[in-house]
Design a protein around this motif. Structure first.
Motif, PDB file in Angstrom:
ATOM      1  N   UNK A 115       9.650   7.944 -14.514  1.00 54.63           N
ATOM      2  CA  UNK A 115       9.518   8.130 -15.459  1.00 54.63           C
ATOM      3  C   UNK A 115       8.102   9.245 -14.969  1.00 54.63           C
ATOM      4  N   UNK A 116       6.826   8.470 -14.515  1.00 51.18           N
ATOM      5  CA  UNK A 116       5.694   9.399 -14.786  1.00 51.18           C
ATOM      6  C   UNK A 116       5.254  10.465 -13.360  1.00 51.18           C
ATOM      7  N   UNK A 117       4.840  11.433 -13.324  1.00 54.16           N
ATOM      8  CA  UNK A 117       4.628  12.199 -12.281  1.00 54.16           C
ATOM      9  C   UNK A 117       3.970  11.226 -10.891  1.00 54.16           C
ATOM     10  N   UNK A 118       4.074  11.622  -9.877  1.00 55.47           N
ATOM     11  CA  UNK A 118       2.767  10.732  -8.850  1.00 55.47           C
ATOM     12  C   UNK A 118       2.547  11.936  -7.557  1.00 55.47           C
ATOM     13  N   UNK A 119       1.341  11.131  -7.353  1.00 56.78           N
ATOM     14  CA  UNK A 119       0.659  12.524  -6.609  1.00 56.78           C
ATOM     15  C   UNK A 119       0.891  11.622  -5.231  1.00 56.78           C
ATOM     16  N   UNK A 120       1.441  12.386  -4.225  1.00 50.64           N
ATOM     17  CA  UNK A 120       1.742  12.068  -3.321  1.00 50.64           C
ATOM     18  C   UNK A 120      -0.057  12.665  -2.321  1.00 50.64           C
ATOM     19  N   UNK A 121      -0.412  11.813  -1.189  1.00 50.67           N
ATOM     20  CA  UNK A 121      -1.830  11.488  -0.924  1.00 50.67           C
ATOM     21  C   UNK A 121      -1.700  11.248   0.479  1.00 50.67           C
ATOM     22  N   UNK A 122      -2.171  11.497   1.392  1.00 52.39           N
ATOM     23  CA  UNK A 122      -1.981  10.550   2.817  1.00 52.39           C
ATOM     24  C   UNK A 122      -2.715   8.856   2.061  1.00 52.39           C
ATOM     25  N   UNK A 123      -3.668   9.168   1.672  1.00 56.54           N
ATOM     26  CA  UNK A 123      -4.587   7.931   0.858  1.00 56.54           C
ATOM     27  C   UNK A 123      -3.705   6.824   0.239  1.00 56.54           C
ATOM     28  N   UNK A 124      -2.689   7.483  -0.120  1.00 55.84           N
ATOM     29  CA  UNK A 124      -1.364   6.498  -1.266  1.00 55.84           C
ATOM     30  C   UNK A 124      -0.632   5.881   0.026  1.00 55.84           C
ATOM     31  N   UNK A 125      -0.399   7.267   0.894  1.00 53.43           N
ATOM     32  CA  UNK A 125       0.516   6.609   1.457  1.00 53.43           C
ATOM     33  C   UNK A 125       0.236   4.961   2.782  1.00 53.43           C
ATOM     34  N   UNK A 126      -1.113   5.243   2.822  1.00 59.58           N
ATOM     35  CA  UNK A 126      -1.955   3.983   3.813  1.00 59.58           C
ATOM     36  C   UNK A 126      -2.454   3.467   3.080  1.00 59.58           C
ATOM     37  N   UNK A 127      -2.066   3.203   1.432  1.00 59.45           N
ATOM     38  CA  UNK A 127      -2.554   1.625   0.819  1.00 59.45           C
ATOM     39  C   UNK A 127      -1.000   1.237   0.640  1.00 59.45           C
ATOM     40  N   UNK A 128       0.323   2.705   0.305  1.00 57.97           N
ATOM     41  CA  UNK A 128       1.760   1.607   0.695  1.00 57.97           C
ATOM     42  C   UNK A 128       2.023   0.366   1.931  1.00 57.97           C
ATOM     43  N   UNK A 129       1.686   1.498   2.831  1.00 59.35           N
ATOM     44  CA  UNK A 129       1.075   0.668   3.861  1.00 59.35           C
ATOM     45  C   UNK A 129       1.067  -0.251   4.769  1.00 59.35           C
ATOM     46  N   UNK A 130       0.001  -0.820   3.332  1.00 58.53           N
ATOM     47  CA  UNK A 130      -1.414  -1.893   4.152  1.00 58.53           C
ATOM     48  C   UNK A 130      -0.444  -2.913   3.118  1.00 58.53           C
ATOM     49  N   UNK A 131       0.298  -3.001   2.446  1.00 60.55           N
ATOM     50  CA  UNK A 131       0.605  -3.648   0.912  1.00 60.55           C
ATOM     51  C   UNK A 131       2.153  -4.112   1.751  1.00 60.55           C
ATOM     52  N   UNK A 132       2.748  -3.054   2.228  1.00 59.22           N
ATOM     53  CA  UNK A 132       3.818  -3.492   2.923  1.00 59.22           C
ATOM     54  C   UNK A 132       3.408  -4.550   4.029  1.00 59.22           C
ATOM     55  N   UNK A 133       2.893  -4.100   4.507  1.00 58.31           N
ATOM     56  CA  UNK A 133       2.199  -5.514   5.942  1.00 58.31           C
ATOM     57  C   UNK A 133       1.591  -6.365   5.369  1.00 58.31           C
ATOM     58  N   UNK A 134       1.064  -6.574   3.705  1.00 62.75           N
ATOM     59  CA  UNK A 134       0.395  -7.745   3.193  1.00 62.75           C
ATOM     60  C   UNK A 134       1.829  -8.798   3.205  1.00 62.75           C
ATOM     61  N   UNK A 135       2.881  -8.516   2.644  1.00 63.44           N
ATOM     62  CA  UNK A 135       4.156  -8.173   2.403  1.00 63.44           C
ATOM     63  C   UNK A 135       4.813  -8.775   3.784  1.00 63.44           C
ATOM     64  N   UNK A 136       4.970  -8.417   4.862  1.00 67.40           N
ATOM     65  CA  UNK A 136       5.156  -9.276   6.144  1.00 67.40           C
ATOM     66  C   UNK A 136       4.457 -10.286   6.428  1.00 67.40           C
ATOM     67  N   UNK A 137       2.822  -9.889   6.825  1.00 69.23           N
ATOM     68  CA  UNK A 137       2.060 -11.240   7.496  1.00 69.23           C
ATOM     69  C   UNK A 137       2.792 -12.916   6.520  1.00 69.23           C
ATOM     70  N   UNK A 138       2.631 -12.286   5.114  1.00 66.46           N
ATOM     71  CA  UNK A 138       3.052 -13.354   4.316  1.00 66.46           C
ATOM     72  C   UNK A 138       4.228 -13.708   3.955  1.00 66.46           C
ATOM     73  N   UNK A 139       5.482 -13.339   4.575  1.00 68.46           N
ATOM     74  CA  UNK A 139       6.731 -13.901   5.549  1.00 68.46           C
ATOM     75  C   UNK A 139       6.928 -14.514   6.578  1.00 68.46           C
ATOM     76  N   UNK A 140       5.731 -14.380   7.383  1.00 70.13           N
ATOM     77  CA  UNK A 140       5.890 -14.514   8.834  1.00 70.13           C
ATOM     78  C   UNK A 140       5.199 -16.231   8.135  1.00 70.13           C
ATOM     79  N   UNK A 141       4.746 -16.829   7.570  1.00 70.25           N
ATOM     80  CA  UNK A 141       4.229 -17.829   7.261  1.00 70.25           C
ATOM     81  C   UNK A 141       4.832 -18.829   6.159  1.00 70.25           C
ATOM     82  N   UNK A 142       6.189 -18.018   6.076  1.00 70.16           N
ATOM     83  CA  UNK A 142       7.000 -18.771   5.638  1.00 70.16           C
ATOM     84  C   UNK A 142       8.361 -19.482   6.314  1.00 70.16           C
TER      85      UNK A 142
END
Length: 455
Positions: A302-329
């Protein structure tokens, strides 16, 4: 099933989801007007309602999701003239582009994607019902909704009549209207327009708002469960949908009106008309689908969302954190009961007005605690982690084949390493860029270079 509450723009309150038919949820979300390629802002409702469907299915509901494509509209005629092509050609090309681009998000297609051009008979029937009931009138080949005949007009947007004067894009025809608030249900064919349909009041085409009322009723019936779209559609589009349907049929079109906030760039709404766009395909090329989906769920819908390369780079790092954890399961190990509270937190957050930021926080708390246990020597299975990832469209992060580079990536990585060994860093950088375009990141580790799938 959990009790699910969603914010209803009509009542201004959080409301419990009480479906018309037990165990089934019917959703209509307004899709794009196809006169130009879709941008990141257009993708937000597509992602919101695709993920809402996944959550509701996880809860045990049978979900029908309808998202229309508006391929008959003034903006399409104007853009087609500027490009020197027919409106049908432009709308067809942009519809195909929209489907290709949103397919890349990997969230599946809606159950139905009706086009306005294919709904003309139902639109004419609905307009005739409004005329017969005294809620609409023909004038000069146009047909207008008589706002004064519907006392509840304005109940969604909470505007005064003075704030609801509506332009039809042709001020010369304003004199045809009984009131400046009246809006077009049908527009007479004009010189320079290359498509029209026959109707009892003259050849022409439907107005924007009547299209969605007719398509939603045809596919979902009346009093369906959720009608959604961007916040910018509250007025006039959704206000007019409510008036048309209730005036003609005597029952509500939908039970809950659900609106997502706008994606903003440089403090303005991302918009084709403003020109401050980041095309969806360009963002997918640069950041990848996982990073984009993670970016969208980082903000409450429901809230506005600001678009920026920094926000997308941060999201990419979050995805990689999940992927790395998944590799350990360990797929053969049980999922520990101690992590069940994180699973409950995740779904409770989604049940509370589809709060994806709170659900995301629960997910990463789960990852943090899971990594702590793995570091201490405990074995952890996948357990409920797989279903959680499916809810956010990222179940593939647990697929071992998702991490395996193909022969092309391996060849480029080898060529990069050879160039580095020869001190040819320009070639090495070029090979790295080629790998990035294929979705791979090169990480130089103590054990040598390693290819990692980009988020």
């Amino acid at each position: 099933m959990r009790e699910i509450r969603l914010y209803d723009s009509l009542s201004g309150e959080l409301r419990r989801l009480e479906t018309r038919e037990a165990g089934k949820v019917r959703i209509y979300a307004c899709g794009p007007t196809v006169y130009a390629p879709v941008h990141v802002g257009n993708a937000r409702p597509f992602v919101v309602f695709a993920l809402l469907r996944r959550f509701l299915e996880q809860e045990g509901y049978e979900v029908t999701l309808v998202e229309n494509i508006t391929d008959v509209n003034d903006k399409i005629y104007d853009a087609a003239r500027e490009e020197g092509v027919s409106s049908d050609e432009l709308a067809g090309a942009m519809s195909a582009r929209y489907i290709l681009d949103t397919d890349r998000l990997g969230l599946g297609r809606p159950d139905h994607e009706p086009k306005a051009s294919e709904a003309i008979p139902g639109i004419i029937d609905l307009i005739e019902a409004l005329i017969d009931a005294g809620h609409a009138y023909a004038a000069g080949g146009d047909v207008y909704f008589r706002v004064g005949s519907f006392p509840a007009y304005g109940k969604l947007s909470n505007r005064t009549l003075e704030e609801m004067v509506q332009s039809e894009g042709d001020e010369a025809r304003a004199e045809l209207k009984e009131s400046p608030q009246d809006f077009a249900l049908w527009k007479a064919h004009k010189p320079g327009e290359d498509t029209s349909w026959p109707a009892p009041w003259g050849a022409g085409r439907p107005g924007w708002h009547i299209e969605c009322s007719a398509m939603a009723e045809r596919l979902l019936g009346l009093d369906f469960d959720i009608h959604g779209g961007g916040l910018d559609l509250v007025f006039p589009h959704h206000e007019n949908e409510i008036a048309q349907t209730e005036a003609a049929r005597g029952v509500p079109l939908a039970r809950i009106w659900m609106h997502n906030g706008m994606v903003r760039l440089d403090e303005e709404k991302m918009s084709k008309s403003v020109g401050n766009m980041r095309l969806l395909r360009q963002a997918l090329d640069r950041f990848g689908r996982d990073a984009l989906v993670m970016y969208f769920i980082a903000g409450h819908y429901r809230q506005p969302l600001s678009f920026s390369p920094e926000a997308l780079d941060d999201a990419a790092r979050s995805v990689e954190r999940i992927r790395e954890f998944g590799r350990r399961l360990d797929p053969s190990a049980p999922g520990p009961e101690a992590l069940e509270p994180f699973l409950k937190r995740f779904y409770d957050a989604l049940a509370d007005d589809f709060n994806t930021p709170a659900a995301r926080a629960a997910l990463f708390d789960w990852v943090t605690e899971g990594n702590r246990r793995l570091d201490s020597g405990q074995q952890l299975g996948i357990g409920g982690f797989a279903e959680v990832l499916r809810s956010i469209g990222m179940e593939h992060l647990l697929d071992p084949t998702d991490d395996a580079p193909d022969s092309v990536a391996e060849r480029l990585a080898g060529e990069r390493e050879a160039a580095r060994g020869e001190g040819d860093y320009a070639t090495a950088d070029a090979k790295r860029d080629e790998l990035a375009a294929l979705g791979w990141e090169v990480r130089d580790t103590a054990g040598g270079p390693r290819l990692v799938r980009r988020a």
